[in-house]
Scaffold this motif. Structure first.
Motif, PDB file in Angstrom:
ATOM      1  N   ALA A   1      42.969   9.521 -49.285  1.00 60.78           N
ATOM      2  CA  ALA A   1      41.640   9.000 -48.968  1.00 60.78           C
ATOM      3  C   ALA A   1      41.589   7.524 -49.304  1.00 60.78           C
ATOM      4  O   ALA A   1      42.460   6.994 -50.011  1.00 60.78           O
ATOM      5  CB  ALA A   1      40.564   9.753 -49.755  1.00 60.78           C
ATOM      6  N   MET A   2      40.545   6.876 -48.798  1.00 61.17           N
ATOM      7  CA  MET A   2      40.269   5.502 -49.169  1.00 61.17           C
ATOM      8  C   MET A   2      38.810   5.403 -49.576  1.00 61.17           C
ATOM      9  O   MET A   2      37.936   5.999 -48.926  1.00 61.17           O
ATOM     10  CB  MET A   2      40.552   4.543 -48.015  1.00 61.17           C
TER      11      MET A   2
ATOM     12  N   ASP B   1      45.752  11.293 -53.666  1.00 61.60           N
ATOM     13  CA  ASP B   1      45.997   9.850 -53.690  1.00 61.60           C
ATOM     14  C   ASP B   1      44.851   9.122 -53.000  1.00 61.60           C
ATOM     15  O   ASP B   1      44.469   9.477 -51.883  1.00 61.60           O
ATOM     16  CB  ASP B   1      47.314   9.517 -52.979  1.00 61.60           C
ATOM     17  N   VAL B   2      44.333   8.091 -53.660  1.00 65.28           N
ATOM     18  CA  VAL B   2      43.205   7.333 -53.133  1.00 65.28           C
ATOM     19  C   VAL B   2      43.524   5.849 -53.179  1.00 65.28           C
ATOM     20  O   VAL B   2      43.986   5.324 -54.203  1.00 65.28           O
ATOM     21  CB  VAL B   2      41.919   7.605 -53.938  1.00 65.28           C
ATOM     22  N   VAL B   3      43.277   5.179 -52.071  1.00 68.02           N
ATOM     23  CA  VAL B   3      43.364   3.725 -51.996  1.00 68.02           C
ATOM     24  C   VAL B   3      41.970   3.152 -52.239  1.00 68.02           C
ATOM     25  O   VAL B   3      40.995   3.616 -51.634  1.00 68.02           O
ATOM     26  CB  VAL B   3      43.890   3.261 -50.630  1.00 68.02           C
TER      27      VAL B   3
ATOM     28  N   LEU C   1      48.317   4.625 -46.716  1.00 70.88           N
ATOM     29  CA  LEU C   1      47.623   5.869 -46.391  1.00 70.88           C
ATOM     30  C   LEU C   1      48.480   6.849 -45.598  1.00 70.88           C
ATOM     31  O   LEU C   1      48.102   8.008 -45.435  1.00 70.88           O
ATOM     32  CB  LEU C   1      46.343   5.545 -45.607  1.00 70.88           C
ATOM     33  N   GLY C   2      49.611   6.412 -45.096  1.00 70.80           N
ATOM     34  CA  GLY C   2      50.504   7.316 -44.389  1.00 70.80           C
ATOM     35  C   GLY C   2      50.130   7.525 -42.935  1.00 70.80           C
ATOM     36  O   GLY C   2      49.296   6.796 -42.375  1.00 70.80           O
ATOM     37  N   ASP C   3      50.726   8.538 -42.320  1.00 68.83           N
ATOM     38  CA  ASP C   3      50.560   8.746 -40.882  1.00 68.83           C
ATOM     39  C   ASP C   3      49.720   9.973 -40.544  1.00 68.83           C
ATOM     40  O   ASP C   3      49.674  10.403 -39.393  1.00 68.83           O
ATOM     41  CB  ASP C   3      51.935   8.856 -40.203  1.00 68.83           C
TER      42      ASP C   3
END
Length: 250
Positions: free
Chosen positions: A13-14, A58-60, A105-107
């Motif tokens: 997530a962001m 995982d969070v940006v 964030l990946g694909d």
């Protein structure tokens, strides 16, 4: 609207945390807006706690105003794991901020949450409902909408109309729209193909996806608050205190 569950739970997530919080001054002259407290908890922790509950690992978090204070505060969290996307050189707005963070964030699809909104779950956890409604075959973006009539702290004329099967239309000039964008969404990286360089609003990409029939939405059935002004901060604090009191056994 047919629903095809996503292939795997959303694990990334962001949280958009690079805003200046100008309307909350003078409070935000010394505290970044995401660290403004509601019911004793910084705004950003309301979002991160919800993401953690949803299984996000995982969070940006993007940074601009008073970034060291945010880094220091978030270094104390153990979950979800936090990585930072630095925008201290230039505020990139919502679209540019997510675009810069894409390598982190990946694909796969990911949640994006505004750090200045608080939502209470309705009948089911909101993020779970959003993830269950995500259809990778027909969507590049899926927005959480909230009824304008019950949107605490919102000052505007609404954003969208939505029919019973989830088809969206933008608010027409001079009219009111019954739904607002609630600041919670799922985006797929492909949404950003051929996106503008630099600073731009996610609305640019929503409109493109809408024109292509690839913008989805669901309505939120819980309470929702936007903390954008000192009065909204005071009102939100009082209303959440009342909600907590109502749920406390007597």
């Amino acid at each position: 609207m047919s629903v095809v569950p996503s292939a795997a739970p959303l694990s990334r997530a962001m949280v958009l945390a690079a805003g200046l919080g100008s309307r909350l001054r003078p409070l935000t002259d010394s505290v970044p807006k995401p660290l403004v407290r509601v019911q004793g908890k910084p705004l950003i922790d309301w979002a991160l706690d919800r993401l953690h509950e949803a299984g996000v690992e995982d969070v940006v978090v993007n940074l601009h105003h008073l970034p060291d204070l945010l880094r220091c505060h978030l270094s104390r969290r153990q979950s979800p794991r936090i990585v930072f996307s630095d925008e201290t050189d230039q505020r990139l707005e919502t679209g540019g901020g997510v675009r810069r963070a894409l390598p982190l964030l990946g694909d796969q699809p990911f949640f994006v949450v505004n750090s200045d909104v608080i939502w209470l779950n309705g009948a089911q956890p909101t993020l779970r409902l959003l993830a269950e409604a995500w259809n990778p075959e027909t969507m590049d973006a899926l927005l959480l909408l909230h009824p304008q009539a019950s949107a605490h702290g919102y000052e505007g004329q609404g954003d969208f109309t939505m029919d019973p099967v989830g088809r969206l239309e933008r608010r027409q000039p001079g009219l009111l729209a019954p739904f607002i964008f609630a600041g919670v969404q799922i985006l797929h990286p492909r949404l950003f193909e051929n996106a503008p360089e630099g600073a731009f609003s996610l609305n640019v990409l929503y409109d493109r996806a809408l024109s292509e029939g690839r913008l989805g939405a669901i309505a939120h059935d819980g309470k929702w608050f936007h903390v954008g002004t000192p009065q909204a901060l005071k009102d939100t604090d009082q209303m959440l205190a009342a909600c907590a009191a109502a749920l406390t056994p007597h």
